[in-house]
Design a protein around this motif. Structure first.
Motif, short mmCIF file in Angstrom:
data_model
loop_
_atom_site.label_atom_id
_atom_site.label_comp_id
_atom_site.label_asym_id
_atom_site.label_seq_id
_atom_site.Cartn_x
_atom_site.Cartn_y
_atom_site.Cartn_z
N LYS A 79 100.34 -1.24 133.97
CA LYS A 79 99.54 -2.24 134.68
C LYS A 79 98.97 -3.27 133.71
CE LYS A 79 97.79 -0.13 138.88
NZ LYS A 79 96.59 0.38 139.54
N LEU A 80 98.57 -2.83 132.54
CA LEU A 80 98.01 -3.76 131.57
C LEU A 80 99.05 -4.76 131.09
CD1 LEU A 80 95.82 -1.36 129.42
CD2 LEU A 80 95.04 -3.03 131.07
N ASP A 81 100.29 -4.33 130.95
CA ASP A 81 101.34 -5.22 130.47
C ASP A 81 101.78 -6.22 131.52
OD1 ASP A 81 101.29 -4.09 128.00
OD2 ASP A 81 102.95 -2.70 128.38
N GLN A 82 101.62 -5.91 132.80
CA GLN A 82 102.08 -6.81 133.86
C GLN A 82 101.28 -8.10 133.91
OE1 GLN A 82 101.83 -4.61 137.47
NE2 GLN A 82 103.75 -3.50 137.15
N ASN A 83 99.97 -7.99 133.76
CA ASN A 83 99.11 -9.16 133.95
C ASN A 83 98.88 -9.95 132.67
OD1 ASN A 83 98.83 -8.41 136.60
ND2 ASN A 83 97.01 -7.18 136.19
N ARG A 84 99.48 -9.56 131.61
CA ARG A 84 99.22 -10.21 130.33
C ARG A 84 100.02 -11.51 130.21
NH1 ARG A 84 99.10 -6.38 125.46
NH2 ARG A 84 97.23 -5.85 126.57
N LYS A 85 99.36 -12.57 129.76
CA LYS A 85 100.02 -13.85 129.55
C LYS A 85 100.25 -14.03 128.06
CE LYS A 85 99.33 -18.77 130.17
NZ LYS A 85 98.37 -19.81 130.52
N LYS A 86 101.42 -14.52 127.70
CA LYS A 86 101.74 -14.71 126.29
C LYS A 86 100.92 -15.87 125.75
CE LYS A 86 105.57 -15.08 123.13
NZ LYS A 86 106.99 -15.23 122.95
N PHE A 87 100.40 -15.71 124.57
CA PHE A 87 99.54 -16.72 123.94
C PHE A 87 100.39 -17.65 123.08
CE2 PHE A 87 96.95 -18.18 120.38
CZ PHE A 87 95.94 -18.80 121.07
N ASP A 88 100.21 -18.96 123.28
CA ASP A 88 100.92 -19.95 122.48
C ASP A 88 99.88 -20.93 121.94
OD1 ASP A 88 102.80 -21.52 121.27
OD2 ASP A 88 103.46 -22.52 123.12
N ILE A 89 99.80 -21.06 120.63
CA ILE A 89 98.77 -21.89 120.02
C ILE A 89 98.97 -23.37 120.34
CG2 ILE A 89 99.94 -22.13 117.80
CD1 ILE A 89 96.20 -21.61 118.18
N ARG A 90 100.22 -23.79 120.46
CA ARG A 90 100.48 -25.21 120.78
C ARG A 90 100.02 -25.53 122.19
NH1 ARG A 90 106.56 -24.87 119.01
NH2 ARG A 90 106.08 -22.87 119.88
N GLU A 91 100.26 -24.62 123.12
CA GLU A 91 99.82 -24.84 124.49
C GLU A 91 98.30 -24.94 124.57
OE1 GLU A 91 99.74 -22.29 128.61
OE2 GLU A 91 101.47 -22.03 127.27
N GLU A 92 97.60 -24.09 123.82
CA GLU A 92 96.14 -24.14 123.80
C GLU A 92 95.66 -25.45 123.18
OE1 GLU A 92 93.78 -22.04 125.04
OE2 GLU A 92 95.50 -21.13 126.03
N TYR A 93 96.32 -25.93 122.15
CA TYR A 93 95.94 -27.18 121.51
C TYR A 93 96.07 -28.34 122.50
CZ TYR A 93 96.21 -31.32 118.59
OH TYR A 93 96.03 -32.56 118.07
N TYR A 94 97.19 -28.41 123.19
CA TYR A 94 97.39 -29.51 124.14
C TYR A 94 96.42 -29.40 125.32
CZ TYR A 94 101.57 -30.76 121.57
OH TYR A 94 102.43 -31.15 120.59
N ARG A 95 96.15 -28.18 125.76
CA ARG A 95 95.23 -28.00 126.87
C ARG A 95 93.82 -28.46 126.48
NH1 ARG A 95 91.62 -24.40 128.59
NH2 ARG A 95 91.99 -22.98 126.85
N LEU A 96 93.40 -28.14 125.27
CA LEU A 96 92.06 -28.55 124.83
C LEU A 96 91.98 -30.04 124.54
CD1 LEU A 96 91.12 -25.55 122.55
CD2 LEU A 96 90.14 -26.13 124.76
N SER A 97 93.06 -30.62 124.03
CA SER A 97 93.03 -32.05 123.75
C SER A 97 93.04 -32.88 125.03
CB SER A 97 94.20 -32.44 122.85
OG SER A 97 95.41 -32.27 123.54
N MET A 98 93.62 -32.38 126.10
CA MET A 98 93.63 -33.11 127.37
C MET A 98 92.29 -32.97 128.09
SD MET A 98 96.53 -34.53 127.48
CE MET A 98 96.85 -34.99 129.16
N ALA A 99 91.51 -31.99 127.73
CA ALA A 99 90.26 -31.73 128.44
C ALA A 99 89.09 -32.55 127.91
CB ALA A 99 89.93 -30.24 128.34
N THR A 100 89.35 -33.58 127.13
CA THR A 100 88.24 -34.39 126.62
C THR A 100 87.58 -35.12 127.77
OG1 THR A 100 89.74 -36.22 126.17
CG2 THR A 100 89.28 -34.69 124.36
#
Length: 117
Positions: free
Chosen positions: A66-87
């Protein structure tokens, strides 16, 4: 007759004479007992920590899947773009008024304090 006979403290007992003559008769057995006790207690402490680890790590296969099913893979580039768009662009630069007597660009630096040496 007195219940307790009085002994003078000036005459040491045979045990006192023996310990004064050979101090290792008291020290060596004491150290050996301490070392043996520490080795003897390691089994009890190891058992304690093993039981604690077993209690903490006891996860069933269902819970693990169950723990493995709901886990989302972490990508540092995706987080960078998401934070830069949230200005937040809903801000406006405003100049505050300066206190009276203060020049526009701040206070000029004062002379350095005399060096004490």
């Amino acid at each position: 007759m007195a219940a307790f006979t009085s002994r003078t403290t000036r005459t040491p007992s045979s045990m006192n004479r023996l310990v004064r003559k050979h101090p290792s008769l008291f020290g060596v057995p004491f150290v050996l007992i301490m070392v043996a006790a520490s080795f003897g207690l390691t089994t009890f402490t190891q058992t304690r920590y093993d039981m604690h680890d077993k209690k903490v790590k006891n996860v069933s296969k269902e819970q693990e899947l169950k723990l493995d099913q709901n886990r989302k893979k972490f990508d540092i580039r995706e987080e960078y773009y998401r934070l830069s768009m949230a200005t937040d662009d809903n801000w406006e630069q405003k100049r505050i008024s300066r206190p009276k007597g203060l020049p526009e660009w701040g206070v000029p630096p004062t002379e350095p304090p005399p060096k004490s040496g």
